[in-house]
Scaffold this active site. Sequence first.
Site, PDB file in Angstrom:
ATOM      1  N   ARG A  89       0.826  -1.213   0.000  1.00  0.00           N
ATOM      2  CA  ARG A  89       0.000   0.000   0.000  1.00  0.00           C
ATOM      3  C   ARG A  89       0.855   1.257   0.000  1.00  0.00           C
ATOM      4  O   ARG A  89       2.051   1.220   0.251  1.00  0.00           O
ATOM      5  CB  ARG A  89      -0.914   0.003   1.232  1.00  0.00           C
ATOM      6  CG  ARG A  89      -1.999  -1.048   1.215  1.00  0.00           C
ATOM      7  CD  ARG A  89      -2.726  -1.144   2.540  1.00  0.00           C
ATOM      8  NE  ARG A  89      -1.905  -1.746   3.588  1.00  0.00           N
ATOM      9  CZ  ARG A  89      -2.301  -1.959   4.836  1.00  0.00           C
ATOM     10  NH1 ARG A  89      -3.523  -1.603   5.201  1.00  0.00           N
ATOM     11  NH2 ARG A  89      -1.505  -2.526   5.715  1.00  0.00           N
ATOM     12  N   LYS A  96       1.948   1.726   7.487  1.00  0.00           N
ATOM     13  CA  LYS A  96       2.345   0.902   8.625  1.00  0.00           C
ATOM     14  C   LYS A  96       3.355   1.637   9.496  1.00  0.00           C
ATOM     15  O   LYS A  96       3.972   2.621   9.094  1.00  0.00           O
ATOM     16  CB  LYS A  96       2.953  -0.416   8.132  1.00  0.00           C
ATOM     17  CG  LYS A  96       1.953  -1.326   7.439  1.00  0.00           C
ATOM     18  CD  LYS A  96       0.761  -1.694   8.309  1.00  0.00           C
ATOM     19  CE  LYS A  96       1.123  -2.659   9.420  1.00  0.00           C
ATOM     20  NZ  LYS A  96      -0.058  -3.018  10.250  1.00  0.00           N
ATOM     21  N   TYR A 103      -0.625   3.955  11.035  1.00  0.00           N
ATOM     22  CA  TYR A 103      -0.956   2.906  11.995  1.00  0.00           C
ATOM     23  C   TYR A 103       0.293   2.611  12.823  1.00  0.00           C
ATOM     24  O   TYR A 103       1.367   2.395  12.263  1.00  0.00           O
ATOM     25  CB  TYR A 103      -1.381   1.611  11.288  1.00  0.00           C
ATOM     26  CG  TYR A 103      -2.729   1.670  10.616  1.00  0.00           C
ATOM     27  CD1 TYR A 103      -3.904   1.850  11.354  1.00  0.00           C
ATOM     28  CD2 TYR A 103      -2.840   1.529   9.236  1.00  0.00           C
ATOM     29  CE1 TYR A 103      -5.136   1.892  10.736  1.00  0.00           C
ATOM     30  CE2 TYR A 103      -4.077   1.569   8.603  1.00  0.00           C
ATOM     31  CZ  TYR A 103      -5.216   1.754   9.360  1.00  0.00           C
ATOM     32  OH  TYR A 103      -6.449   1.794   8.749  1.00  0.00           O
ATOM     33  N   HIS A 143      -0.034   0.772  16.392  1.00  0.00           N
ATOM     34  CA  HIS A 143      -0.275  -0.422  17.215  1.00  0.00           C
ATOM     35  C   HIS A 143       0.837  -0.595  18.259  1.00  0.00           C
ATOM     36  O   HIS A 143       1.461  -1.644  18.371  1.00  0.00           O
ATOM     37  CB  HIS A 143      -0.400  -1.675  16.338  1.00  0.00           C
ATOM     38  CG  HIS A 143      -1.550  -1.627  15.380  1.00  0.00           C
ATOM     39  ND1 HIS A 143      -2.869  -1.640  15.808  1.00  0.00           N
ATOM     40  CD2 HIS A 143      -1.593  -1.525  14.025  1.00  0.00           C
ATOM     41  CE1 HIS A 143      -3.666  -1.572  14.745  1.00  0.00           C
ATOM     42  NE2 HIS A 143      -2.924  -1.492  13.666  1.00  0.00           N
ATOM     43  N   GLU A 180      -5.245   4.124  14.381  1.00  0.00           N
ATOM     44  CA  GLU A 180      -6.139   3.154  15.025  1.00  0.00           C
ATOM     45  C   GLU A 180      -6.807   3.679  16.281  1.00  0.00           C
ATOM     46  O   GLU A 180      -7.744   3.054  16.784  1.00  0.00           O
ATOM     47  CB  GLU A 180      -5.394   1.844  15.338  1.00  0.00           C
ATOM     48  CG  GLU A 180      -4.361   1.932  16.450  1.00  0.00           C
ATOM     49  CD  GLU A 180      -2.982   2.350  15.965  1.00  0.00           C
ATOM     50  OE1 GLU A 180      -2.039   2.267  16.770  1.00  0.00           O
ATOM     51  OE2 GLU A 180      -2.842   2.769  14.793  1.00  0.00           O
ATOM     52  N   ASP A 206      -1.688  -7.850  14.874  1.00  0.00           N
ATOM     53  CA  ASP A 206      -0.749  -6.731  15.023  1.00  0.00           C
ATOM     54  C   ASP A 206      -1.029  -5.922  16.281  1.00  0.00           C
ATOM     55  O   ASP A 206      -0.234  -5.059  16.665  1.00  0.00           O
ATOM     56  CB  ASP A 206      -0.751  -5.824  13.787  1.00  0.00           C
ATOM     57  CG  ASP A 206      -2.134  -5.307  13.411  1.00  0.00           C
ATOM     58  OD1 ASP A 206      -3.127  -5.726  14.043  1.00  0.00           O
ATOM     59  OD2 ASP A 206      -2.221  -4.493  12.478  1.00  0.00           O
TER      60      ASP A 206
END
Length: 374
Positions: free
Chosen positions: A15, A75, A94, A96, A118, A270
């Site tokens: 992506r 990411k 993101y 996480h 997120e 994740d």
Amino acid sequence: MIIGIPKEIKNNENRVALTPAGVAEFKKQGHLVYVQASAGENSGFSDKAYAEAGAELLPTIEDVYSIAEMIIKVKEPIASEYPLIKKDQLLFTYFHFASSEPLTHAMIERGAICLAYETVEKADRSLPLLVPMSEVAGRMSIQEGAKYLEKPLKGKGILLGGVPGVPPAKVLVLGGGIVGTQAAKMAAGFGAQVTIMDVSLARLRYLSDVMPANVTTIISNHYNILEAIATADLVIGAVLIPGAKAPHLITRDMLKLMGPGTVVVDVAVDQGGCIETCTPTTHENPTFIIDDIVHYCVANMPGAVPYTSTLALTNATLPYALQLANKGWQKACAENEELKKGLNIANGKILYKGVAEAWNLPFHEELVLENAVN
């Protein structure tokens, strides 16, 4: 503001964080956008398309980090990117954090401003930047689960929808949120016998109303899970607690209750996942087997369908990214409670309670309030 779009370098992450259409929107509002060469190639967006939209192309990831005030990614940064991050540089992606202590410490040490997709949260507690990827991952979980049920891939050798005269597979979905709902819809569409579990009776009532007849809703508790996994052919872990680790609903010792060749797919791996034996894998090596149970635990499932995923993600992130660029992160977060909840780390301090609790680190709620009035 100077916006930087680096190429994603996590394993098989195809992506890109911004489409050419997004570049054009930033340019229209007076911002400079620098895109790393070939960043959008795997998502179907050429360097030429970015240049025509008004982006400046840079040859290396180092160039992008070095010039940008705000980095927009898909990411979390990986270890090789840590040294490239500058103090007070805004990263919008993101993260996480609750599933990676090294990443958490690295961002604190770099002094980055980390605004996590997120944990951006609306007043109704929905997560607008997680929803599009949850929709993709929920649907993909059934696509991948059906594939790994095939015997050559060590599954039971069961066709998800069966055929006339032969019963369909049994699919258990743990969690009735966005991921679980999309997974159940897809599995039902295949013709499988689907059970979806959740702790909320209100949610189960809603799902019971909207799902087809081959979907059964059951309250989620330890007893019911034990009973359901004994006959399930495919189990989807779809439990997410925003910014924190999910509880282990299926533990290692429970695997022995499941039939050999059963497939488990933990979509939120994740963020820690809800199946104890699941640890993150990649699209390159997506599965492993424990106690004859096939585990599919790819941490960036939507990366396998980058064209669909990139468009879905940027549709959601662009309005927030424009606010950050137009106002700066402090003013944008002060004026928009949704963005403020996305702040995880700033000025070397953890601002999101779930992250602090995950690693037993100090939580600095007062810094958010302090920034909010500046």
